[in-house]
Scaffold this active site. Structure first.
Site, PDB file in Angstrom:
ATOM      1  N   HIS A  55       0.839  -1.073   0.134  1.00 58.82           N
ATOM      2  CA  HIS A  55      -0.015   0.049   0.001  1.00 58.82           C
ATOM      3  C   HIS A  55       0.700   1.201  -0.038  1.00 58.82           C
ATOM      4  CE1 HIS A  55      -2.984  -2.655   1.142  1.00 58.82           C
ATOM      5  NE2 HIS A  55      -2.445  -3.269   2.136  1.00 58.82           N
ATOM      6  N   SER A  78       1.765  -0.340  -5.408  1.00 61.25           N
ATOM      7  CA  SER A  78       0.556  -0.728  -4.391  1.00 61.25           C
ATOM      8  C   SER A  78       0.046  -2.099  -4.425  1.00 61.25           C
ATOM      9  CB  SER A  78      -0.307   0.373  -4.324  1.00 61.25           C
ATOM     10  OG  SER A  78      -0.936   0.602  -3.266  1.00 61.25           O
ATOM     11  N   SER A  83      -5.765   1.690  -2.542  1.00 66.04           N
ATOM     12  CA  SER A  83      -4.900   1.927  -1.080  1.00 66.04           C
ATOM     13  C   SER A  83      -3.844   3.084  -1.333  1.00 66.04           C
ATOM     14  CB  SER A  83      -4.451   0.824  -0.698  1.00 66.04           C
ATOM     15  OG  SER A  83      -3.354   0.272  -1.425  1.00 66.04           O
ATOM     16  N   ASP A 133       3.429  -7.712   0.229  1.00 64.91           N
ATOM     17  CA  ASP A 133       2.249  -7.394   0.871  1.00 64.91           C
ATOM     18  C   ASP A 133       1.164  -7.969   0.437  1.00 64.91           C
ATOM     19  OD1 ASP A 133       0.248  -6.866   2.489  1.00 64.91           O
ATOM     20  OD2 ASP A 133       0.686  -4.783   2.716  1.00 64.91           O
ATOM     21  N   GLU A 158       4.475  -9.095   4.197  1.00 63.40           N
ATOM     22  CA  GLU A 158       3.863  -8.200   5.328  1.00 63.40           C
ATOM     23  C   GLU A 158       2.761  -8.968   5.983  1.00 63.40           C
ATOM     24  OE1 GLU A 158       4.677  -5.177   6.487  1.00 63.40           O
ATOM     25  OE2 GLU A 158       3.019  -4.619   7.323  1.00 63.40           O
ATOM     26  N   ASN A 183       4.775 -10.919   9.169  1.00 65.01           N
ATOM     27  CA  ASN A 183       3.489 -10.654  10.057  1.00 65.01           C
ATOM     28  C   ASN A 183       3.206 -11.554  11.331  1.00 65.01           C
ATOM     29  OD1 ASN A 183       0.417 -10.342   9.754  1.00 65.01           O
ATOM     30  ND2 ASN A 183       0.315 -12.526  10.186  1.00 65.01           N
ATOM     31  N   LYS A 188       4.257  -7.083  14.937  1.00 63.93           N
ATOM     32  CA  LYS A 188       3.624  -6.687  13.773  1.00 63.93           C
ATOM     33  C   LYS A 188       2.100  -7.294  13.905  1.00 63.93           C
ATOM     34  CE  LYS A 188       1.866  -6.699   9.515  1.00 63.93           C
ATOM     35  NZ  LYS A 188       0.317  -7.149   9.440  1.00 63.93           N
ATOM     36  N   ASP A 192      -0.101  -4.033  14.504  1.00 63.20           N
ATOM     37  CA  ASP A 192      -0.895  -3.716  13.429  1.00 63.20           C
ATOM     38  C   ASP A 192      -2.179  -3.934  13.237  1.00 63.20           C
ATOM     39  OD1 ASP A 192      -1.687  -4.043  10.696  1.00 63.20           O
ATOM     40  OD2 ASP A 192       0.541  -3.410  10.063  1.00 63.20           O
ATOM     41  N   ASN A 193      -2.137  -5.380  13.076  1.00 61.98           N
ATOM     42  CA  ASN A 193      -3.350  -6.226  12.726  1.00 61.98           C
ATOM     43  C   ASN A 193      -4.627  -5.779  13.969  1.00 61.98           C
ATOM     44  OD1 ASN A 193      -1.150  -6.978  11.637  1.00 61.98           O
ATOM     45  ND2 ASN A 193      -2.362  -9.179  11.511  1.00 61.98           N
ATOM     46  N   CYS A 197      -6.196  -1.592  13.324  1.00 60.41           N
ATOM     47  CA  CYS A 197      -7.652  -1.689  12.922  1.00 60.41           C
ATOM     48  C   CYS A 197      -8.542  -1.132  13.866  1.00 60.41           C
ATOM     49  CB  CYS A 197      -8.175  -3.443  12.413  1.00 60.41           C
ATOM     50  SG  CYS A 197      -7.257  -4.134  11.285  1.00 60.41           S
ATOM     51  N   HIS A 303      -7.623  -8.980   3.611  1.00 65.53           N
ATOM     52  CA  HIS A 303      -6.577  -8.732   2.558  1.00 65.53           C
ATOM     53  C   HIS A 303      -7.388  -8.775   1.011  1.00 65.53           C
ATOM     54  CE1 HIS A 303      -2.705  -7.472   0.660  1.00 65.53           C
ATOM     55  NE2 HIS A 303      -3.134  -8.336  -0.272  1.00 65.53           N
ATOM     56  N   HIS A 355      -3.840   2.382   8.517  1.00 68.98           N
ATOM     57  CA  HIS A 355      -3.146   2.647  10.069  1.00 68.98           C
ATOM     58  C   HIS A 355      -2.247   3.845  10.212  1.00 68.98           C
ATOM     59  CE1 HIS A 355      -4.819  -1.322  10.260  1.00 68.98           C
ATOM     60  NE2 HIS A 355      -3.897  -1.991  10.302  1.00 68.98           N
ATOM     61  N   SER A 363       5.487  -2.493  12.516  1.00 70.02           N
ATOM     62  CA  SER A 363       5.474  -3.454  11.198  1.00 70.02           C
ATOM     63  C   SER A 363       6.698  -2.931  10.375  1.00 70.02           C
ATOM     64  CB  SER A 363       4.174  -3.136  10.429  1.00 70.02           C
ATOM     65  OG  SER A 363       2.958  -3.016  11.318  1.00 70.02           O
ATOM     66  N   GLN A 367       9.937  -5.245   8.793  1.00 70.66           N
ATOM     67  CA  GLN A 367      10.395  -5.271   7.532  1.00 70.66           C
ATOM     68  C   GLN A 367      11.542  -5.048   7.330  1.00 70.66           C
ATOM     69  OE1 GLN A 367       9.263  -6.525   4.994  1.00 70.66           O
ATOM     70  NE2 GLN A 367       6.869  -6.479   4.855  1.00 70.66           N
TER      71      GLN A 367
HETATM   72  P1  NAI Z   1      -6.332 -14.532  11.721  1.00 69.56           P
HETATM   73  O1  NAI Z   1      -5.982 -15.895  11.215  1.00 69.56           O
HETATM   74  O2  NAI Z   1      -5.585 -14.025  12.914  1.00 69.56           O
HETATM   75  O3  NAI Z   1      -7.819 -14.339  11.946  1.00 69.56           O
HETATM   76  C1  NAI Z   1      -8.792 -14.576  11.048  1.00 69.56           C
HETATM   77  C2  NAI Z   1      -9.837 -15.232  11.784  1.00 69.56           C
HETATM   78  O4  NAI Z   1     -10.915 -15.670  11.023  1.00 69.56           O
HETATM   79  C3  NAI Z   1      -9.528 -16.684  12.678  1.00 69.56           C
HETATM   80  O5  NAI Z   1      -9.664 -16.633  13.907  1.00 69.56           O
HETATM   81  C4  NAI Z   1     -10.089 -17.786  11.922  1.00 69.56           C
HETATM   82  O6  NAI Z   1     -10.882 -18.713  12.797  1.00 69.56           O
HETATM   83  C5  NAI Z   1     -11.517 -16.851  11.113  1.00 69.56           C
HETATM   84  N1  NAI Z   1     -12.481 -17.302  10.159  1.00 69.56           N
HETATM   85  C6  NAI Z   1     -11.831 -18.085   9.127  1.00 69.56           C
HETATM   86  N2  NAI Z   1     -13.140 -18.604   8.497  1.00 69.56           N
HETATM   87  C7  NAI Z   1     -14.189 -18.001   8.886  1.00 69.56           C
HETATM   88  C8  NAI Z   1     -15.483 -18.102   8.904  1.00 69.56           C
HETATM   89  N3  NAI Z   1     -15.966 -18.820   7.438  1.00 69.56           N
HETATM   90  N4  NAI Z   1     -16.391 -17.395   9.558  1.00 69.56           N
HETATM   91  C9  NAI Z   1     -15.716 -16.797  10.667  1.00 69.56           C
HETATM   92  N5  NAI Z   1     -14.621 -16.586  11.090  1.00 69.56           N
HETATM   93  C10 NAI Z   1     -13.486 -17.385  10.087  1.00 69.56           C
HETATM   94  O7  NAI Z   1      -5.956 -13.445  10.687  1.00 69.56           O
HETATM   95  P2  NAI Z   1      -5.802 -11.651  10.805  1.00 69.56           P
HETATM   96  O8  NAI Z   1      -4.282 -11.254  11.129  1.00 69.56           O
HETATM   97  O9  NAI Z   1      -6.610 -11.397  11.549  1.00 69.56           O
HETATM   98  O10 NAI Z   1      -5.928 -11.253   9.293  1.00 69.56           O
HETATM   99  C11 NAI Z   1      -7.160 -11.368   8.625  1.00 69.56           C
HETATM  100  C12 NAI Z   1      -7.405 -10.758   7.249  1.00 69.56           C
HETATM  101  O11 NAI Z   1      -6.923  -9.577   7.437  1.00 69.56           O
HETATM  102  C13 NAI Z   1      -6.062 -11.327   6.484  1.00 69.56           C
HETATM  103  O12 NAI Z   1      -6.583 -11.554   5.153  1.00 69.56           O
HETATM  104  C14 NAI Z   1      -4.958 -10.417   6.579  1.00 69.56           C
HETATM  105  O13 NAI Z   1      -4.240 -10.519   5.541  1.00 69.56           O
HETATM  106  C15 NAI Z   1      -5.792  -9.098   6.514  1.00 69.56           C
HETATM  107  N6  NAI Z   1      -5.180  -7.988   7.333  1.00 69.56           N
HETATM  108  C16 NAI Z   1      -5.512  -6.587   6.972  1.00 69.56           C
HETATM  109  C17 NAI Z   1      -5.352  -5.322   7.622  1.00 69.56           C
HETATM  110  C18 NAI Z   1      -5.894  -4.176   7.197  1.00 69.56           C
HETATM  111  O14 NAI Z   1      -5.280  -3.171   7.651  1.00 69.56           O
HETATM  112  N7  NAI Z   1      -6.840  -4.213   6.617  1.00 69.56           N
HETATM  113  C19 NAI Z   1      -4.176  -5.746   8.521  1.00 69.56           C
HETATM  114  C20 NAI Z   1      -3.540  -6.918   8.704  1.00 69.56           C
HETATM  115  C21 NAI Z   1      -4.250  -8.113   8.146  1.00 69.56           C
END
Ligand code: NAI
Length: 434
Positions: A55, A78, A83, A133, A158, A183, A188, A192-193, A197, A303, A355, A363, A367
């Protein structure tokens, strides 16, 4: 190898504004600034040609300029079509760094941009490091430009979803480079996550909709790191928050944090706001859209945009879509109006500014350390996925303490002996979960 395009951004005239915001961000990114002070003079990244796909925000600009200060040549794209912060991209282009990014590009342009980053300068030198990322740059190199792999020392990744792709590749024998999973540094994903958020989710919903959040019912799908931050963000705004989970551990965590936990089919008729945070596919699909209440707001903070079945929505109700403003669309589904943010792509970067700098400093310090480690010690690594050692994770945290006025308790030698750690760390075993 394509012909050299020095940069492509929306409007280079935005550079001065971008530069002012970069200066403000630097003051909130003590980790990156400390790494500049520590490694800037010796230029350990000299010779590195790092292609980055992450991003293109103000915070990322500070990361890019840190890598440059450590001696690297850098090109950038990006990792999401919505983003880019156009003033950040302009400032980076004006600093002479090849950047190919603008907010609101299409998919074809997205791939074109990544492709531009593979070769450096007029003499078209290929990249020798990847900073990714989500894995789109990595996939392009592995699947479309495999001849470049031999010249690359390693890659750092990332996000949760990109890391997931790397472990799949390791399992299938198609991971062709050493990779550092940024990650899963504690500093991180647990910052960050989660805390990122917690700030940026509600910011995005407010900027997009100006909706009164207090009193609304919101459902967060997934109670991982992103889900935990997202649920707290909504609760802080006065929403009553429902959580859906597939994992009993995370479901129990959500319940004990005070959220109601239930399946999406039950939540759907009660909620006004829907947020997907799972990194999984098909979380909100046809039957959910059909059961939703009028004026429901639907968005994704994971993501990729496949958490919400946008393909079905566009195919079935695309003709009812009307844009309220960029990244805010209304669909009419069975007579009800449904508002979709950022076309189902990650909402905090599509509808807000991502963020805050401080958490991105954590984060991006990881990196930077990952790039340093892979560039200077490549021989130590096989084509596997690694995490940074805990001492470096602790170092990243330590670099951020004084900025928030936190002072550590000194650990006495007899105390260190008693709990079986070194006075200089690491302070926890690998099993500890924070
Ligand atoms: P995580 O693995 O910690 O959490 C995902 C959760 O979703 C898990 O607890 C899992 O059991 C649950 N899950 C899976 N399938 C499901 C379903 N069908 N129904 C309900 N729950 C379900 O992953 P994290 O780190 O929370 O990341 C989640 C997503 O966010 C990823 O795609 C990651 O790349 C992205 N991300 C986005 C950010 C942003 O700023 N927008 C920042 C960091 C990560």
């Amino acid at each position: 190898t394509s012909t050299y395009v020095p940069y492509k951004v929306k409007d280079i005239a935005l550079a001065e504004w971008g530069r002012k915001e970069i200066r403000l961000a630097e003051a909130e990114m003590p980790g990156l600034m400390a790494l500049r002070a520590e490694y800037g003079p010796s230029k350990p990244l000299a010779g590195a040609r790092i292609a980055g796909c992450l991003h293109m925000t103000i915070q990322t600009a500070v990361l890019i300029e840190t890598l440059v200060e450590l001696g690297a040549d850098v090109t950038w794209s990006s990792c999401n079509i919505f983003s880019t912060q156009d003033h950040a991209a302009a400032a980076i282009a004006a600093a002479g760094i090849p950047v190919y990014a603008w907010k609101g590009m299409n998919e074809e342009e997205f791939n074109w941009c990544i492709e531009q980053t593979l070769f450096f300068g007029e003499d078209r030198q290929p990249l020798n490091m990847i900073l990714d990322d989500g894995g789109d740059l990595t996939n392009m190199v592995f699947d479309v430009y495999p001849e470049l792999i031999g010249g690359i020392k390693g890659l750092s990744e990332e996000t949760t979803t990109g890391v997931h792709r790397l472990y799949e590749r390791m399992k299938n024998g198609t991971l062709h480079l050493p990779a550092i999973n940024v990650n899963d540094s504690v500093t991180k994903s647990k910052f960050d996550n989660k805390y990122g958020c917690r700030e940026s989710l509600v910011d995005a919903i407010r900027r997009a909709t100006d909706l009164m959040l207090a009193g609304k019912v919101a459902v967060v799908a997934g109670y991982g790191d992103v889900g935990k931050g997202s649920a707290e963000s909504l609760r802080g705004a006065g929403c009553r928050v429902l959580v859906t989970e597939i994992d009993p551990i995370c479901a129990l965590q959500a319940a004990m944090d005070g959220y109601e936990v239930l399946p999406m089919d039950e939540a759907v008729t009660r909620a006004n706001i829907f947020v997907t945070a799972t990194g999984n596919i098909g979380i909100i699909k046809d039957r959910h859209f059909r059961a939703m209440r009028d004026k429901s707001v639907v968005c994704n903070i994971g993501h990729f945009d496949n958490e919400i079945d946008m393909a079905w929505l566009n195919e079935t109700y695309g003709q009812t879509k009307s844009q309220i403003k960029p990244q805010v669309d209304m669909y009419e589904v069975d007579g009800k109006e449904i508002i979709v943010l950022a076309e189902g792509r990650l909402v905090n970067l599509g509808c807000a500014m991502g963020h805050p700098s401080f958490v991105m400093s954590c984060s991006f310090s990881n990196q930077t350390l990952a790039q340093l480690e892979l560039w200077t010690n490549a021989d130590k690594y096989e084509n596997k996925v690694y995490v940074l050692p805990k001492v470096l994770d602790e170092k990243v945290a330590a670099l951020h303490l004084s900025h928030v006025g936190a002072k550590l308790e000194p650990l006495a030698q007899d105390q260190a002996d008693y709990i079986g750690v070194q006075v200089s760390g690491p302070f926890k075993s690998e099993l500890y979960r924070y």
